[in-house]
Design a protein around this motif. Sequence first.
Motif, PDB file in Angstrom:
ATOM      1  N   ARG A  31      19.496   4.093   8.213  1.00  0.00           N
ATOM      2  CA  ARG A  31      19.151   3.241   9.366  1.00  0.00           C
ATOM      3  C   ARG A  31      19.086   1.673   9.227  1.00  0.00           C
ATOM      4  NH1 ARG A  31      19.305   6.808  13.688  1.00  0.00           N
ATOM      5  NH2 ARG A  31      18.415   8.672  13.168  1.00  0.00           N
ATOM      6  N   GLN A  32      19.165   0.876   9.904  1.00  0.00           N
ATOM      7  CA  GLN A  32      18.830  -0.581   9.758  1.00  0.00           C
ATOM      8  C   GLN A  32      17.352  -0.820   9.320  1.00  0.00           C
ATOM      9  OE1 GLN A  32      21.374  -2.837  10.163  1.00  0.00           O
ATOM     10  NE2 GLN A  32      22.434  -1.067  10.718  1.00  0.00           N
ATOM     11  N   GLU A  34      14.566  -0.516  12.044  1.00  0.00           N
ATOM     12  CA  GLU A  34      14.260   0.722  12.629  1.00  0.00           C
ATOM     13  C   GLU A  34      13.338   1.532  11.669  1.00  0.00           C
ATOM     14  OE1 GLU A  34      16.544   4.970  14.271  1.00  0.00           O
ATOM     15  OE2 GLU A  34      17.583   3.246  13.962  1.00  0.00           O
ATOM     16  N   GLN A  81      10.021   0.360  12.008  1.00  0.00           N
ATOM     17  CA  GLN A  81       9.308   0.742  12.770  1.00  0.00           C
ATOM     18  C   GLN A  81       8.951   2.251  12.801  1.00  0.00           C
ATOM     19  OE1 GLN A  81       8.478  -0.572  15.898  1.00  0.00           O
ATOM     20  NE2 GLN A  81       7.342   1.218  16.014  1.00  0.00           N
ATOM     21  N   ARG A  82       9.629   3.043  12.136  1.00  0.00           N
ATOM     22  CA  ARG A  82       9.210   4.354  11.853  1.00  0.00           C
ATOM     23  C   ARG A  82       7.925   4.575  10.841  1.00  0.00           C
ATOM     24  NH1 ARG A  82      13.413   8.779  11.807  1.00  0.00           N
ATOM     25  NH2 ARG A  82      15.039   8.153  13.081  1.00  0.00           N
TER      26      ARG A  82
END
Length: 176
Positions: free
Chosen positions: A38-39, A42, A45-46
């Motif tokens: 993922r970027q 992201e 955020q996770r």
Amino acid sequence: MQLSTERLRLTRLQAEDWPIFYQVHTDENAMAFISEVRQDAEIRQRFNDRLAPWQVTSFHMLCLTIRLAATDEAVGFIGANAEWAPFRQAEVGYSLLSAHFGKGYGSEALSALTDFLFNDCEFHKLKAEVVEGNWASRRVLEKNGFRLEGTFRDNYLLRGRWVNDWMFGCLKSDRK
């Protein structure tokens, strides 16, 4: 909260675990059966989502950092998403840095987490979804009493390709 085994300590995810979280989520081999890498935003955020305090009735994931007891080195993560009411079930998942594959850490960590979820949290059933062909993960589950309950066809879009998922389940009575 801390769970311990002969070789491992499982501790609640903390802010200082960001470097290892990022490392696992950008390790191509570790992510091969989970998702594309993922970027950065992201992944962050996770990570932030998993920092929230957890209890059995939480709607977010319990995330534990897997550490070597002898050195305190972080090697990966393990966790559970609960569906407490009314089903008393949780879905487990884990990911290790690829440098630590094949050493039994996943099986050992899952055993500790499974005991905690069944005995301390009183779950009735634990579940896991594994991309078909992920034989290492399948062995981890089967060593811990999980049974293959079925295959969901074209269940997951992984790196632009539909793949089947193996569904595993383990009842508390399977662990006795």
